[in-house]
Write a protein that holds these residues in place. Structure first.
Motif, PDB file in Angstrom:
ATOM      1  N   ILE A  57       4.602   5.857  12.870  1.00  0.00           N
ATOM      2  CA  ILE A  57       3.962   7.010  13.510  1.00  0.00           C
ATOM      3  C   ILE A  57       2.769   6.553  14.338  1.00  0.00           C
ATOM      4  O   ILE A  57       2.552   7.025  15.458  1.00  0.00           O
ATOM      5  N   THR A  58       2.003   5.613  13.786  1.00  0.00           N
ATOM      6  CA  THR A  58       0.843   5.079  14.508  1.00  0.00           C
ATOM      7  C   THR A  58       1.284   4.385  15.782  1.00  0.00           C
ATOM      8  O   THR A  58       0.645   4.527  16.833  1.00  0.00           O
ATOM      9  N   ILE A  60       4.075   4.990  17.536  1.00  0.00           N
ATOM     10  CA  ILE A  60       4.585   5.991  18.479  1.00  0.00           C
ATOM     11  C   ILE A  60       3.447   6.749  19.157  1.00  0.00           C
ATOM     12  O   ILE A  60       3.510   7.061  20.342  1.00  0.00           O
ATOM     13  N   THR A  61       2.371   7.025  18.410  1.00  0.00           N
ATOM     14  CA  THR A  61       1.239   7.782  18.970  1.00  0.00           C
ATOM     15  C   THR A  61       0.189   6.870  19.611  1.00  0.00           C
ATOM     16  O   THR A  61      -0.905   7.327  19.944  1.00  0.00           O
ATOM     17  N   LEU A  64      -3.308   6.792  17.899  1.00  0.00           N
ATOM     18  CA  LEU A  64      -4.072   8.022  17.697  1.00  0.00           C
ATOM     19  C   LEU A  64      -3.917   8.584  16.290  1.00  0.00           C
ATOM     20  O   LEU A  64      -4.781   9.317  15.815  1.00  0.00           O
ATOM     21  N   PHE A  65      -2.846   8.217  15.615  1.00  0.00           N
ATOM     22  CA  PHE A  65      -2.640   8.705  14.253  1.00  0.00           C
ATOM     23  C   PHE A  65      -3.692   8.128  13.298  1.00  0.00           C
ATOM     24  O   PHE A  65      -3.943   8.683  12.231  1.00  0.00           O
TER      25      PHE A  65
END
Length: 114
Positions: A57-58, A60-61, A64-65
């Motif tokens: 997730i980090t 992919i973002t 920003l995660f």
């Protein structure tokens, strides 16, 4: 000695931010000191595990995660330390951003870099 100075700086910043920011409540300097120690311990032991588990997730973002993870660490500290409370996730997010920025500035001024 550096560790004690960092804890005292963080305590003072927690008190300062709580005085100016609605939604963050700290009973006193002793509570701020405990918050600084607990935040330090959570950042050492819990945050790396969460970062590794949320790495996709980090990625992919574009990192920003990590802001969300910081806010979750603040909320976890809220649950652990009595006398310290944060009203909402968004308040915790803003608190963590402001605290990180002010810590960076203070460490630069005092020459407390690693």
């Amino acid at each position: 000695m550096k560790l004690i100075i960092r804890i005292l700086i963080t305590s003072a910043l927690v008190l300062l931010i709580a005085n100016f920011m609605t939604g963050v409540h700290v009973d006193g300097f002793t509570t701020a000191l405990i918050v600084a120690v607990v935040l330090g311990l959570l950042n050492i032991f819990i945050k790396p595990i969460i970062v590794i588990l949320t790495l996709p997730i980090t990625f992919i973002t574009l990192g920003l995660f990590l802001l969300v993870i910081n806010a979750l660490i603040i909320l976890l500290c809220d649950n652990i330390v009595g006398g310290f409370s944060v009203d909402s996730f968004w308040t915790a997010l803003l608190f963590s951003i402001i605290l990180s920025l002010l810590q960076s500035i203070m460490y630069q001024i005092l020459g407390e870099n690693k």
